[in-house]
Scaffold this motif. Structure first.
Motif, PDB file in Angstrom:
ATOM      1  N   PRO A  14       0.721  -1.175   0.146  1.00 15.14           N
ATOM      2  CA  PRO A  14       0.036   0.071  -0.030  1.00 15.14           C
ATOM      3  C   PRO A  14       0.943   1.239  -0.063  1.00 15.14           C
ATOM      4  CG  PRO A  14      -0.232  -1.141   2.094  1.00 15.14           C
ATOM      5  CD  PRO A  14       0.591  -2.107   1.298  1.00 15.14           C
ATOM      6  N   HIS A  15       0.177   2.293  -0.544  1.00 15.07           N
ATOM      7  CA  HIS A  15       1.013   3.447  -0.880  1.00 15.07           C
ATOM      8  C   HIS A  15       0.112   4.585  -0.062  1.00 15.07           C
ATOM      9  CE1 HIS A  15       3.699   1.330  -3.385  1.00 15.07           C
ATOM     10  NE2 HIS A  15       4.485   2.493  -3.511  1.00 15.07           N
ATOM     11  N   GLY A  16       0.530   5.696   0.125  1.00 17.68           N
ATOM     12  CA  GLY A  16       0.112   6.975   0.383  1.00 17.68           C
ATOM     13  C   GLY A  16       0.381   8.096  -0.310  1.00 17.68           C
ATOM     14  N   VAL A  17      -0.370   9.136  -0.806  1.00 19.04           N
ATOM     15  CA  VAL A  17      -0.018  10.134  -1.384  1.00 19.04           C
ATOM     16  C   VAL A  17      -0.117  11.322  -0.381  1.00 19.04           C
ATOM     17  CG1 VAL A  17      -0.705  11.868  -3.145  1.00 19.04           C
ATOM     18  CG2 VAL A  17      -1.099   9.415  -3.326  1.00 19.04           C
ATOM     19  N   VAL A  18       1.025  11.948  -0.532  1.00 21.09           N
ATOM     20  CA  VAL A  18       1.547  13.183   0.401  1.00 21.09           C
ATOM     21  C   VAL A  18       1.555  14.670  -0.504  1.00 21.09           C
ATOM     22  CG1 VAL A  18       2.957  14.309   2.120  1.00 21.09           C
ATOM     23  CG2 VAL A  18       2.287  11.662   2.207  1.00 21.09           C
ATOM     24  N   LEU A  19       0.632  15.481  -0.069  1.00 24.68           N
ATOM     25  CA  LEU A  19       0.755  16.793  -0.876  1.00 24.68           C
ATOM     26  C   LEU A  19       1.794  17.491   0.029  1.00 24.68           C
ATOM     27  CD1 LEU A  19      -0.130  18.750  -2.884  1.00 24.68           C
ATOM     28  CD2 LEU A  19      -1.932  19.614  -1.263  1.00 24.68           C
ATOM     29  N   THR A  20       3.101  17.950  -0.625  1.00 18.97           N
ATOM     30  CA  THR A  20       3.903  18.757   0.164  1.00 18.97           C
ATOM     31  C   THR A  20       3.979  20.406  -0.301  1.00 18.97           C
ATOM     32  OG1 THR A  20       5.624  18.382  -1.660  1.00 18.97           O
ATOM     33  CG2 THR A  20       5.584  16.801   0.232  1.00 18.97           C
ATOM     34  N   ASP A  21       3.463  20.728  -1.343  1.00 18.10           N
ATOM     35  CA  ASP A  21       3.294  22.026  -1.685  1.00 18.10           C
ATOM     36  C   ASP A  21       2.200  22.383  -2.596  1.00 18.10           C
ATOM     37  OD1 ASP A  21       3.722  24.915  -2.148  1.00 18.10           O
ATOM     38  OD2 ASP A  21       5.425  24.690  -3.329  1.00 18.10           O
ATOM     39  N   VAL A  26      -3.969  27.274  -6.047  1.00 16.76           N
ATOM     40  CA  VAL A  26      -4.464  26.510  -4.692  1.00 16.76           C
ATOM     41  C   VAL A  26      -5.758  25.851  -5.274  1.00 16.76           C
ATOM     42  CG1 VAL A  26      -5.092  26.293  -2.317  1.00 16.76           C
ATOM     43  CG2 VAL A  26      -2.954  27.680  -3.429  1.00 16.76           C
ATOM     44  N   LEU A  27      -6.626  26.844  -5.686  1.00 16.83           N
ATOM     45  CA  LEU A  27      -7.950  26.501  -6.122  1.00 16.83           C
ATOM     46  C   LEU A  27      -8.155  25.182  -7.082  1.00 16.83           C
ATOM     47  CD1 LEU A  27     -10.200  29.895  -6.337  1.00 16.83           C
ATOM     48  CD2 LEU A  27     -10.030  28.089  -4.562  1.00 16.83           C
ATOM     49  N   ASP A  28      -7.226  24.881  -8.042  1.00 20.39           N
ATOM     50  CA  ASP A  28      -7.012  23.831  -8.764  1.00 20.39           C
ATOM     51  C   ASP A  28      -6.485  22.485  -8.111  1.00 20.39           C
ATOM     52  OD1 ASP A  28      -7.953  25.529 -11.175  1.00 20.39           O
ATOM     53  OD2 ASP A  28      -5.717  25.985 -11.631  1.00 20.39           O
ATOM     54  N   VAL A  29      -5.666  22.902  -7.044  1.00 18.65           N
ATOM     55  CA  VAL A  29      -5.268  21.585  -6.335  1.00 18.65           C
ATOM     56  C   VAL A  29      -6.479  21.260  -5.552  1.00 18.65           C
ATOM     57  CG1 VAL A  29      -3.621  20.975  -4.702  1.00 18.65           C
ATOM     58  CG2 VAL A  29      -2.970  22.373  -6.371  1.00 18.65           C
ATOM     59  N   VAL A  30      -7.151  22.120  -4.954  1.00  6.82           N
ATOM     60  CA  VAL A  30      -8.566  21.761  -4.067  1.00  6.82           C
ATOM     61  C   VAL A  30      -9.473  20.827  -4.980  1.00  6.82           C
ATOM     62  CG1 VAL A  30     -10.357  22.662  -2.961  1.00  6.82           C
ATOM     63  CG2 VAL A  30      -8.345  23.778  -2.611  1.00  6.82           C
ATOM     64  N   GLN A  31      -9.716  21.343  -6.229  1.00  5.48           N
ATOM     65  CA  GLN A  31     -10.560  20.740  -6.863  1.00  5.48           C
ATOM     66  C   GLN A  31      -9.888  19.222  -7.373  1.00  5.48           C
ATOM     67  OE1 GLN A  31     -13.514  21.387  -8.062  1.00  5.48           O
ATOM     68  NE2 GLN A  31     -13.643  23.166  -7.159  1.00  5.48           N
ATOM     69  N   VAL A  32      -8.713  18.933  -7.367  1.00  3.11           N
ATOM     70  CA  VAL A  32      -8.152  17.698  -7.756  1.00  3.11           C
ATOM     71  C   VAL A  32      -8.258  16.958  -6.408  1.00  3.11           C
ATOM     72  CG1 VAL A  32      -5.918  16.207  -8.211  1.00  3.11           C
ATOM     73  CG2 VAL A  32      -6.562  18.494  -9.513  1.00  3.11           C
ATOM     74  N   VAL A  33      -7.954  17.551  -5.170  1.00  3.27           N
ATOM     75  CA  VAL A  33      -8.068  16.939  -4.132  1.00  3.27           C
ATOM     76  C   VAL A  33      -9.541  16.276  -3.623  1.00  3.27           C
ATOM     77  CG1 VAL A  33      -8.092  17.299  -1.510  1.00  3.27           C
ATOM     78  CG2 VAL A  33      -5.991  17.796  -2.933  1.00  3.27           C
ATOM     79  N   VAL A  68      -0.674  11.574  -7.685  1.00  4.06           N
ATOM     80  CA  VAL A  68       0.545  12.344  -7.657  1.00  4.06           C
ATOM     81  C   VAL A  68       0.727  13.020  -9.291  1.00  4.06           C
ATOM     82  CG1 VAL A  68       3.098  12.466  -7.862  1.00  4.06           C
ATOM     83  CG2 VAL A  68       1.829  11.229  -6.147  1.00  4.06           C
ATOM     84  N   ALA A  69       0.358  12.597 -10.322  1.00  2.00           N
ATOM     85  CA  ALA A  69       0.592  12.794 -11.557  1.00  2.00           C
ATOM     86  C   ALA A  69      -0.616  13.985 -11.787  1.00  2.00           C
ATOM     87  CB  ALA A  69       0.312  11.990 -12.761  1.00  2.00           C
ATOM     88  N   ALA A  70      -1.837  13.714 -11.494  1.00  2.00           N
ATOM     89  CA  ALA A  70      -2.925  14.761 -11.304  1.00  2.00           C
ATOM     90  C   ALA A  70      -2.584  16.072 -10.596  1.00  2.00           C
ATOM     91  CB  ALA A  70      -4.441  13.898 -10.760  1.00  2.00           C
ATOM     92  N   LEU A  71      -1.803  15.753  -9.377  1.00  2.00           N
ATOM     93  CA  LEU A  71      -1.606  16.857  -8.503  1.00  2.00           C
ATOM     94  C   LEU A  71      -0.555  17.686  -9.266  1.00  2.00           C
ATOM     95  CD1 LEU A  71      -1.770  15.276  -5.203  1.00  2.00           C
ATOM     96  CD2 LEU A  71      -3.100  17.140  -5.817  1.00  2.00           C
ATOM     97  N   HIS A  72       0.419  17.004  -9.815  1.00  2.00           N
ATOM     98  CA  HIS A  72       1.692  17.782 -10.533  1.00  2.00           C
ATOM     99  C   HIS A  72       1.011  18.658 -11.707  1.00  2.00           C
ATOM    100  CE1 HIS A  72       5.106  14.810  -9.074  1.00  2.00           C
ATOM    101  NE2 HIS A  72       4.674  15.812  -8.193  1.00  2.00           N
ATOM    102  N   ALA A  73      -0.177  18.081 -12.253  1.00  2.00           N
ATOM    103  CA  ALA A  73      -0.582  18.634 -13.552  1.00  2.00           C
ATOM    104  C   ALA A  73      -1.143  20.027 -13.186  1.00  2.00           C
ATOM    105  CB  ALA A  73      -1.632  17.721 -14.151  1.00  2.00           C
ATOM    106  N   GLN A  77       3.040  20.107  -5.534  1.00  2.00           N
ATOM    107  CA  GLN A  77       4.114  19.163  -5.529  1.00  2.00           C
ATOM    108  C   GLN A  77       3.685  18.113  -4.627  1.00  2.00           C
ATOM    109  OE1 GLN A  77       7.212  19.296  -6.764  1.00  2.00           O
ATOM    110  NE2 GLN A  77       6.528  20.934  -7.795  1.00  2.00           N
ATOM    111  N   ALA A  78       3.767  16.894  -4.726  1.00  2.00           N
ATOM    112  CA  ALA A  78       3.188  15.592  -4.170  1.00  2.00           C
ATOM    113  C   ALA A  78       4.201  14.366  -4.375  1.00  2.00           C
ATOM    114  CB  ALA A  78       1.611  15.293  -4.636  1.00  2.00           C
ATOM    115  N   GLU A  79       4.026  13.437  -3.315  1.00  2.00           N
ATOM    116  CA  GLU A  79       4.851  12.364  -3.680  1.00  2.00           C
ATOM    117  C   GLU A  79       4.137  11.067  -3.080  1.00  2.00           C
ATOM    118  OE1 GLU A  79       7.549  12.602   0.220  1.00  2.00           O
ATOM    119  OE2 GLU A  79       8.129  13.853  -1.480  1.00  2.00           O
ATOM    120  N   ALA A  80       4.329   9.957  -3.643  1.00  2.00           N
ATOM    121  CA  ALA A  80       3.505   8.674  -3.386  1.00  2.00           C
ATOM    122  C   ALA A  80       4.818   7.914  -2.314  1.00  2.00           C
ATOM    123  CB  ALA A  80       3.325   7.921  -4.356  1.00  2.00           C
ATOM    124  N   ARG A  81       4.252   7.763  -1.070  1.00  2.00           N
ATOM    125  CA  ARG A  81       5.141   7.057  -0.206  1.00  2.00           C
ATOM    126  C   ARG A  81       4.612   5.700  -0.188  1.00  2.00           C
ATOM    127  NH1 ARG A  81       5.963  11.922   4.046  1.00  2.00           N
ATOM    128  NH2 ARG A  81       7.008  13.352   2.757  1.00  2.00           N
TER     129      ARG A  81
END
Length: 91
Positions: A14-21, A26-33, A68-73, A77-81
Motif C-alpha cells: 500500500p502507498h500513501g499520497v502526500v501533498l507537500t506544496d 491552490v483552487l485547482d489543487v483543491v478541485q483535484v483533492v 501524484v500525476a494529477a496533482l503535478h498537472a 508538489q506531491a509524492e507517493a510513499r
C-alpha cells in the motif's frame, strides 16, 4: 514438529499520497483533492492548505502514481510513499 514462520512479501504494497506544496493555483489543487478523496469542497480546501497533507492512504501503487500525476498537472508538489504494514518492524 517445529513451528515455522514466514514473512509474506506482497507485490502490491500500500502507498500513501502526500501533498507537500499546493503551488500557485491552490483552487485547482483543491478541485483535484476533492476529486481524488470525495471530500466536500470545504474539507478539500482545508486539506490542501495544511502542508504536508496526507491525501490518500493505503492505495495501490498505480493509483498513488496517478494521483501524484494529477496533482503535478495543476502545479502542486506531491509524492507517493510506500506504507509498511502496521506492526511490521522490518526484522
Amino acid at each position: 514438529m517445529a513451528d515455522e514462520y514466514f514473512l509474506l512479501v506482497c507485490d502490491d504494497v500500500p502507498h500513501g499520497v502526500v501533498l507537500t506544496d499546493p503551488g500557485a493555483h491552490v483552487l485547482d489543487v483543491v478541485q483535484v483533492v476533492r476529486r481524488l478523496t470525495g471530500l466536500s469542497l470545504w474539507r478539500s480546501k482545508v486539506l490542501a492548505t495544511r502542508i504536508p497533507a496526507v491525501i490518500l492512504v493505503g492505495v495501490p501503487q498505480e493509483d498513488a502514481e496517478e494521483a501524484v500525476a494529477a496533482l503535478h498537472a495543476v502545479g502542486a508538489q506531491a509524492e507517493a510513499r510506500e506504507q509498511p504494514e502496521p506492526g511490521f518492524t522490518g526484522h
